[in-house]
Structures are given as structure tokens and as C-alpha cells.
Design a protein around this motif. Structure first.
Motif, short mmCIF file in Angstrom:
data_model
loop_
_atom_site.label_atom_id
_atom_site.label_comp_id
_atom_site.label_asym_id
_atom_site.label_seq_id
_atom_site.Cartn_x
_atom_site.Cartn_y
_atom_site.Cartn_z
N TRP A 1 -7.21 -2.67 4.70
CA TRP A 1 -7.60 -3.46 3.53
C TRP A 1 -7.88 -4.89 3.99
O TRP A 1 -7.03 -5.51 4.62
N GLN B 1 1.82 -8.11 -8.05
CA GLN B 1 3.16 -7.99 -7.51
C GLN B 1 3.68 -9.42 -7.38
O GLN B 1 3.11 -10.22 -6.63
N ILE C 1 -0.20 8.01 1.60
CA ILE C 1 0.27 7.88 0.22
C ILE C 1 0.25 6.41 -0.21
O ILE C 1 -0.17 6.07 -1.31
N LEU C 2 0.70 5.53 0.68
CA LEU C 2 0.78 4.10 0.33
C LEU C 2 -0.58 3.41 0.43
O LEU C 2 -0.71 2.24 0.06
N SER D 1 8.35 2.76 1.27
CA SER D 1 8.05 1.68 2.23
C SER D 1 9.17 1.54 3.25
O SER D 1 8.92 1.31 4.43
N LEU E 1 -0.87 -10.40 -4.83
CA LEU E 1 0.51 -10.64 -4.44
C LEU E 1 0.77 -12.11 -4.74
O LEU E 1 0.22 -13.01 -4.10
N PHE F 1 -3.47 -4.08 6.84
CA PHE F 1 -3.91 -5.28 6.13
C PHE F 1 -4.49 -6.28 7.13
O PHE F 1 -3.88 -6.56 8.15
N THR G 1 -2.20 2.70 3.12
CA THR G 1 -2.34 1.82 4.28
C THR G 1 -2.83 2.57 5.51
O THR G 1 -2.72 2.09 6.63
N GLN H 1 5.84 -5.45 -0.09
CA GLN H 1 5.17 -5.87 -1.33
C GLN H 1 3.68 -5.53 -1.30
O GLN H 1 3.11 -5.08 -2.29
N LEU H 2 3.07 -5.76 -0.14
CA LEU H 2 1.64 -5.43 -0.02
C LEU H 2 1.42 -3.93 -0.12
O LEU H 2 0.45 -3.47 -0.74
N GLU H 3 2.31 -3.15 0.48
CA GLU H 3 2.18 -1.69 0.40
C GLU H 3 2.30 -1.21 -1.04
O GLU H 3 1.59 -0.31 -1.47
N GLN H 4 3.23 -1.81 -1.78
CA GLN H 4 3.42 -1.41 -3.17
C GLN H 4 2.14 -1.71 -3.97
O GLN H 4 1.74 -0.95 -4.84
N LEU H 5 1.52 -2.84 -3.64
CA LEU H 5 0.26 -3.19 -4.30
C LEU H 5 -0.83 -2.18 -3.97
O LEU H 5 -1.56 -1.74 -4.85
N SER H 6 -0.93 -1.82 -2.70
CA SER H 6 -2.01 -0.90 -2.33
C SER H 6 -1.76 0.47 -2.96
O SER H 6 -2.70 1.15 -3.37
N PHE H 7 -0.48 0.84 -3.11
CA PHE H 7 -0.15 2.09 -3.81
C PHE H 7 -0.59 2.01 -5.27
O PHE H 7 -1.26 2.90 -5.78
#
Lengths: 219, 219
Positions: B84, B190, B77-78, B15, B174, B109, B80, A197-203
């Protein structure tokens, strides 16, 4: 249209409509229009009408939706008009928080048993229950008529736990382990990988250009 | 194709590919084929190739994917590949479990600050940090260069918290509160409503006919 053909996002939104209707109910609202329901959730009234139309005809001309009635209908569609017994595997921090989390096991879901592979945890109190040995899994699933399981175990244990749950008769798994598990087609899995979920947010944040002109911390 | 046009499920699968590649890396695998990557996750090799092709050209003829290289590319891409800083609002059971949960705040993160509206909690230790007052939110978001927030507060507090986060400069949320929040378009949210996940499972189980011939518990 058969339920199988309804887009997954519409089924998700059904949960949000239900949540919002319950909030209206707590605020003593008795009827609601699709515009009012949509506004509370950031959807257009057309979206609300289209989503609900997948599942049936719920509105009343000149009145809109009756809050209590629509709540009952949505719970029936989502299968939460009955009480499902749920078990939890993994009596760690996350498992404890999930159970303590107000609103997680709401109307429709009741925690019936807790299991842990760590024998030093077996017998420990956990809310109103005590932690059971995995050796008792099949017996308790059968005795308590449990079909749904929540898995909050480490990644490396997840597939083995899923296999044992399926063998014991579990037909739906909410998987919090940070890895996906493979199950037979008759079993449903809902994965909730928090890091995903965090990765999707950062994307998404990269897309919206949040980074432009300011770099994230490099610690 | 622009990233904006890539289907959301493909980004989700990214992911999962990353997660699986990290597992291969831990197992000292250096190269992997799309078939092997797909098999580990229950996808076809065609699916894997199609998903990855949205984002670039990653394979090597006769070799497949180089595990370390593909991990680096997917992290980039993500978003990460940088670290962050993340803040948490709501130092309750769920917040505590989220932070304690191995794998949640993984590479990419870092929990930089924790806030709670309950002044009796302010100053309490919370892992390596101590709970901060919401009055310090804007200052700390700026000082620590935080753009991402995790919200684990009760439903009725969620919108107010989201408003204050956005005003303080947060651009991604999130949201674990059991209600959706409204934010400006430049902010990403999210939602992770745990009860919604269970409802979606019970809906799927109704579809697969799990209930036929056996009714769920009526407790």
C-alpha cells in the motif's frame, strides 16, 4: 455497577468526551447537552447518556452538563486529576517525538526521568532532563515515586525492559515496542503498535470494498 | 461467518499473531502449535484456535501451523500481502519519528509522499522524499494511487486535513491528531491519541488498586 464491569470501549469514549469538553472549555462554552457533545464526536445523544451513566449522574435538569464540572469529574474517574510522574525508556527518535508531541504529556502526566540502555546516550540532554543509565532505574522510580512508564525500545529489548520496570515498582506500561510483553496481573499494559494500527486499517478497507476495481500499488 | 461479523479484538489479535509468527520465522522455526503461539503472547491455545477459525482452516493434523504458510495467509487477510502506498500529512517531530521508527512502515506499507500546510517546510528533504505542498495533494494521490494516509497535525487542523484527504480519494486514515475527525461511512479512521492511551492506563491502574496506600506524585 463496578468500574471493573464497564465495557472497555466506554472507558475509551470517556477520554474522547473529556477531549471534546476541553475544546468546548477553550471556546468558552459553559454548558452542553448530550446531543451537542455527541454531535461533536459523531455519537448519538443516547450513546452519550448511556456512557456517562456508567460512571455517575452528571447532568442538571434543564441545563445539561456544566462543562467545567464534567471535566473535573471525568478527570477524577480517569485518574488524571492528580499528576502522575511518568518515565520513558528508549531515548531514540520515537521517544524524542513522543515527548515533543504537543498534547501527549498534558495535564495529569509529567515526564520525570528518561532511560536508555545505550551507555553512549547516558548523560545527553533530552528536553529539560538528561538520559539516565538503566542501572539507576530502581533508585529513581522509588525516589520520584513513578508508577507509569512509556517504553519505546526495539522489539528484542522490550520484554527485558518490561521485566526491569516491573521489578522496580512500575505498575502501568505504555508499550510502543512492536511486540507484546508479558507482565504480572497487577501490572497494566497498553500496547500501541503503530504497524498494527495500519494493518487494522488495511483490513477495514478490504471490508469496505475500497479495493474493488482498483488494485493498490504494487511497488 | 463474514469478515464484517468478526469481533474487532480478534482482528487485533491477528496482527499480534502475525508479529509473533514473523519472530518465529526469524528464529528459523518452521512449524508451531497453537499452544506455542499462544504461550508466546499470553493467550490460551483455545483462544488461538478460536481466533484463527474466524478466518479459515490453517492447521495441519500432527504438524500444527506451518509458519511461512500462516504468515502468508494472515498477511492476505490483513491486506498487507500487497504494498500500500501511504502518505503522511504533518512533517513535524511526530511525523519524522513515525517514519524513522523501525517497523512502522514495514512490509506492506510504503511511504510515497509527505505533505505539510506550512509553506516554509515545502521542498525540505524528509528521508528519501521532500515535503510537498497541500496544493498538490489531489494530483499526487491520483498519480501515486494512494489510499491510506497518516495524519500527524495539530488538533485544530485535523478535520480540515481529513476533509481534504477524503476529497482527494483517501479511504483510510491513521489519525495521530489529539482529536477525533468525522468522515463519510466509506472511509475508515483509526485514531491513535497518545494521551488517551495514557488515560486508559491510569484508569486501569486505579482499578487494580495501585494507588491504595501510596498517592501519585503531586508535582
Amino acid at each position: 455497577m463496578k468500574f471493573e464491569d464497564i465495557p472497555t470501549p466506554a472507558v475509551y469514549r470517556l477520554s474522547f468526551y473529556l477531549r471534546q469538553l476541553e475544546a468546548f472549555q477553550r471556546a468558552d462554552r459553559h454548558t452542553i447537552s448530550s446531543r451537542q457533545l455527541g454531535e461533536a464526536l459523531g455519537y448519538t445523544d443516547a450513546q452519550v447518556r448511556k456512557d456517562l451513566a456508567y460512571f455517575g449522574q452528571f447532568g442538571h435538569p434543564g441545563i445539561g452538563y456544566k462543562v467545567d464540572e464534567l471535566i473535573g469529574q471525568l478527570r477524577k474517574i480517569l485518574g488524571t486529576d492528580k499528576v502522575w510522574n511518568v518515565l520513558l525508556v528508549g531515548a531514540g527518535n520515537l521517544g524524542r517525538a513522543l515527548i515533543a508531541y504537543r498534547g501527549f504529556l498534558r495535564k495529569g502526566f509529567r515526564l520525570a526521568a528518561i532511560f536508555d540502555a545505550d551507555n553512549t546516550k547516558v548523560g545527553q540532554p533530552f528536553g529539560d532532563l538528561k538520559v539516565e543509565s538503566m542501572d539507576n532505574l530502581a533508585q529513581l522510580v522509588s525516589d520520584l515515586n513513578i508508577r507509569l512508564a512509556i517504553v519505546s525500545v526495539p522489539a528484542e529489548a522490550a520484554q527485558n525492559v518490561a521485566d526491569r520496570l516491573v521489578a522496580a515498582g512500575i505498575r502501568g506500561i505504555l508499550n510502543f515496542a512492536p511486540i507484546s510483553v508479558t507482565v504480572p496481573p497487577e501490572v497494566s499494559v497498553q500496547g500501541v503498535d503503530l504497524a498494527v494500527q495500519l494493518e487494522q486499517l488495511s483490513f477495514k478497507m478490504s471490508l469496505t470494498g475500497t479495493e474493488s476495481g482498483e488494485s493498490p500499488a504494487n511497488g
